[in-house]
Design a protein around this motif. Structure first.
Motif, mmCIF file in Angstrom:
data_model
loop_
_atom_site.group_PDB
_atom_site.id
_atom_site.type_symbol
_atom_site.label_atom_id
_atom_site.label_comp_id
_atom_site.label_asym_id
_atom_site.label_seq_id
_atom_site.Cartn_x
_atom_site.Cartn_y
_atom_site.Cartn_z
ATOM 1 N N SER A 71 1.014 -1.009 -0.283
ATOM 2 C CA SER A 71 -0.286 0.089 -0.032
ATOM 3 C C SER A 71 0.903 1.625 -0.094
ATOM 4 N N LEU A 72 1.585 1.402 1.117
ATOM 5 C CA LEU A 72 3.139 2.446 1.078
ATOM 6 C C LEU A 72 3.549 2.483 -0.431
ATOM 7 N N LEU A 123 -11.424 -3.621 0.584
ATOM 8 C CA LEU A 123 -11.141 -3.863 -1.147
ATOM 9 C C LEU A 123 -11.006 -2.984 -2.160
ATOM 10 N N GLN A 124 -11.082 -1.337 -1.668
ATOM 11 C CA GLN A 124 -11.602 -0.619 -2.118
ATOM 12 C C GLN A 124 -9.287 0.141 -2.521
ATOM 13 N N ILE A 125 -9.034 -0.655 -1.032
ATOM 14 C CA ILE A 125 -8.033 0.126 -1.235
ATOM 15 C C ILE A 125 -6.685 -0.861 -2.269
ATOM 16 N N GLU A 126 -7.036 -2.227 -1.570
ATOM 17 C CA GLU A 126 -6.767 -3.463 -2.671
ATOM 18 C C GLU A 126 -6.743 -2.872 -4.321
ATOM 19 N N LYS A 127 -8.198 -2.535 -4.985
ATOM 20 C CA LYS A 127 -8.862 -1.323 -5.990
ATOM 21 C C LYS A 127 -7.957 -0.635 -6.384
ATOM 22 N N LEU A 128 -7.594 0.011 -5.661
ATOM 23 C CA LEU A 128 -6.526 1.270 -6.145
ATOM 24 C C LEU A 128 -5.824 0.896 -7.153
ATOM 25 N N ARG A 129 -4.671 -0.449 -6.106
ATOM 26 C CA ARG A 129 -3.563 -0.215 -6.203
ATOM 27 C C ARG A 129 -3.724 -1.757 -7.261
ATOM 28 N N LEU A 134 -9.086 -5.629 -10.873
ATOM 29 C CA LEU A 134 -8.991 -6.245 -9.667
ATOM 30 C C LEU A 134 -11.057 -5.807 -9.515
ATOM 31 N N ASN A 135 -11.905 -6.296 -9.482
ATOM 32 C CA ASN A 135 -13.257 -5.679 -9.643
ATOM 33 C C ASN A 135 -13.660 -6.583 -8.233
ATOM 34 N N TYR A 136 -14.802 -6.433 -7.852
ATOM 35 C CA TYR A 136 -15.511 -7.217 -6.716
ATOM 36 C C TYR A 136 -17.044 -6.597 -6.408
ATOM 37 N N HIS A 137 -17.452 -7.294 -5.865
ATOM 38 C CA HIS A 137 -19.108 -6.682 -5.957
ATOM 39 C C HIS A 137 -19.555 -7.528 -4.266
ATOM 40 N N ILE A 138 -20.125 -7.404 -3.455
ATOM 41 C CA ILE A 138 -20.408 -7.590 -1.888
ATOM 42 C C ILE A 138 -21.927 -7.644 -1.770
ATOM 43 N N THR A 139 -22.547 -8.866 -1.721
ATOM 44 C CA THR A 139 -24.276 -8.765 -1.743
ATOM 45 C C THR A 139 -25.126 -8.657 -0.672
ATOM 46 N N VAL A 140 -25.464 -8.328 0.418
ATOM 47 C CA VAL A 140 -26.410 -8.958 1.009
ATOM 48 C C VAL A 140 -27.904 -9.168 1.398
ATOM 49 N N ALA A 163 -7.065 -14.513 -1.906
ATOM 50 C CA ALA A 163 -8.296 -13.964 -2.910
ATOM 51 C C ALA A 163 -7.334 -13.010 -3.598
ATOM 52 N N VAL A 164 -6.960 -12.501 -3.516
ATOM 53 C CA VAL A 164 -6.069 -11.107 -4.271
ATOM 54 C C VAL A 164 -4.952 -12.230 -4.509
ATOM 55 N N ASN A 165 -4.035 -12.221 -3.696
ATOM 56 C CA ASN A 165 -2.280 -12.447 -3.609
ATOM 57 C C ASN A 165 -2.337 -13.416 -4.893
ATOM 58 N N HIS A 166 -2.959 -14.075 -3.885
ATOM 59 C CA HIS A 166 -2.890 -15.523 -4.590
ATOM 60 C C HIS A 166 -3.399 -16.685 -6.045
ATOM 61 N N GLY A 167 -4.929 -16.027 -6.109
ATOM 62 C CA GLY A 167 -5.475 -15.539 -6.831
ATOM 63 C C GLY A 167 -5.467 -14.962 -8.118
ATOM 64 N N ILE A 168 -6.484 -13.742 -7.670
ATOM 65 C CA ILE A 168 -6.109 -13.006 -8.686
ATOM 66 C C ILE A 168 -4.485 -12.302 -9.086
ATOM 67 N N PHE A 169 -3.675 -11.780 -8.711
ATOM 68 C CA PHE A 169 -2.673 -11.231 -8.807
ATOM 69 C C PHE A 169 -2.088 -11.979 -10.074
ATOM 70 N N HIS A 170 -2.360 -13.077 -10.333
ATOM 71 C CA HIS A 170 -0.976 -14.496 -10.840
ATOM 72 C C HIS A 170 -2.116 -14.690 -11.893
ATOM 73 N N LYS A 171 -3.614 -14.051 -12.028
ATOM 74 C CA LYS A 171 -3.729 -14.182 -13.498
ATOM 75 C C LYS A 171 -3.734 -13.168 -14.446
ATOM 76 N N PRO A 172 -3.280 -13.403 -15.577
ATOM 77 C CA PRO A 172 -3.467 -11.942 -16.749
ATOM 78 C C PRO A 172 -4.055 -11.690 -16.386
ATOM 79 N N ASP A 173 -5.294 -11.671 -16.710
ATOM 80 C CA ASP A 173 -6.419 -10.375 -17.311
ATOM 81 C C ASP A 173 -7.240 -10.218 -16.283
ATOM 82 N N ALA A 174 -7.845 -9.559 -15.161
ATOM 83 C CA ALA A 174 -8.512 -8.572 -14.306
ATOM 84 C C ALA A 174 -9.349 -10.175 -14.088
ATOM 85 N N GLY A 175 -9.704 -9.706 -12.395
ATOM 86 C CA GLY A 175 -9.788 -10.426 -11.651
ATOM 87 C C GLY A 175 -11.856 -10.888 -10.626
#
Length: 265
Positions: A71-72, A123-129, A134-140, A163-175
């Motif tokens: 983040s820094l 997740l907002q911070i991770e999306k900025l990075r 990275l996209n996400y959705h929270i359903t309640v 999910a972000v660092n071990h899943g999405i990060f290594h994906k070639p396209d958007a997650g």
């Protein structure tokens, strides 16, 4: 007369022996009871110590140094590009998340409303990075009273971080990560699902082994241990299941399914 005295003495001896036997049984029973109470106390103390250690490990797994470092670095990256508004927004969100983290880390449980807000800020911070990667959705569920429902603190964030660092990060396209909270059928608890379309458990494990990045205190193991202790506490009934989505369909990613019941309510 003699026979009467013999019978009397015999009866007295029988009474004395019976009394000694009863007293001996009482002492034995009392000693065993004290031993069991001591063992139970020792077990309780050991369980409390185990829970304390596990909670410390769980807290250490939250917002780990990699997240703070990343983040820094991202904030510095935007500053160097003279993107002042983005860097200020990033720094504001990051400081708010840090404050929430320290506030919640002192609590055993928070409301589901607070947890959802915390996850959204993370997740907002991770999306900025990751920007558009990275996209996400929270359903309640609208039937779910998020202000009344409780959840153990700092339990879900490391799952999203995985999910972000071990899943999405290594994906070639958007997650994409889909998080869903739903009232369960009994209306005495709620269900949670965290589903991503990253590379999945199997490939993630292969990468960790290849790069020798797996650690003894990996957050996934900490999560499982903490859930086990929460169930043993008799305050919670939590079911946890994590699968590689490729095992169920022709897609990639990881799916986590959980149910929560707060037994103290």
């Amino acid at each position: 007369m003699m026979n009467n005295n013999v019978l009397l003495i015999g009866s007295l001896l029988l009474i004395v022996l019976t009394s000694i036997g009863i007293i001996s049984l009482f002492i034995t029973f009392n000693n065993r009871k004290n031993q069991l109470l001591q063992e139970k106390l020792e077990d309780q103390l050991a369980a409390q110590k185990r829970q304390h250690n596990s909670e410390l490990n769980a807290l250490r797994s939250q917002l780990n140094p990699h997240f703070v470092h990343n983040s820094l670095n991202a904030i510095q990256y935007y500053i160097q590009r003279n993107e002042v508004e983005i860097s200020e927004d990033y720094l504001t969100k990051f400081s708010k998340l840090m404050r929430l983290f320290f506030d919640y880390s002192r609590k055993k449980q928070i409301t589901l409303e607070e947890e959802i807000s915390f996850l959204n800020k993370y997740l907002q911070i991770e999306k900025l990075r990751f920007e558009e990667k990275l996209n996400y959705h929270i359903t309640v569920d609208p039937q779910l009273d998020t202000d009344a429902c409780l959840i153990p603190t700092m339990l879900l964030q490391p799952m999203l971080e995985n999910a972000v660092n071990h899943g999405i990060f290594h994906k070639p396209d958007a997650g994409f990560i889909e998080i869903s909270f739903k009232l369960d059928d009994t209306k005495k608890g709620y269900q949670l699902s965290i589903i991503d379309d990253g590379i999945g458990l199997k490939k993630s494990k292969e990468l960790r082994n290849k790069n020798k990045a797996s650690t003894k205190a990996h957050s996934s193991e900490v999560i499982k241990e903490r859930i086990s202790i929460l169930n043993d506490s008799e305050e919670w009934e939590i079911n946890y299941k994590i699968i590689d989505r490729s095992q169920e369909s022709n897609t990639t990613g990881t799916a986590i399914y959980m149910t929560f019941k707060h037994l103290s309510e």
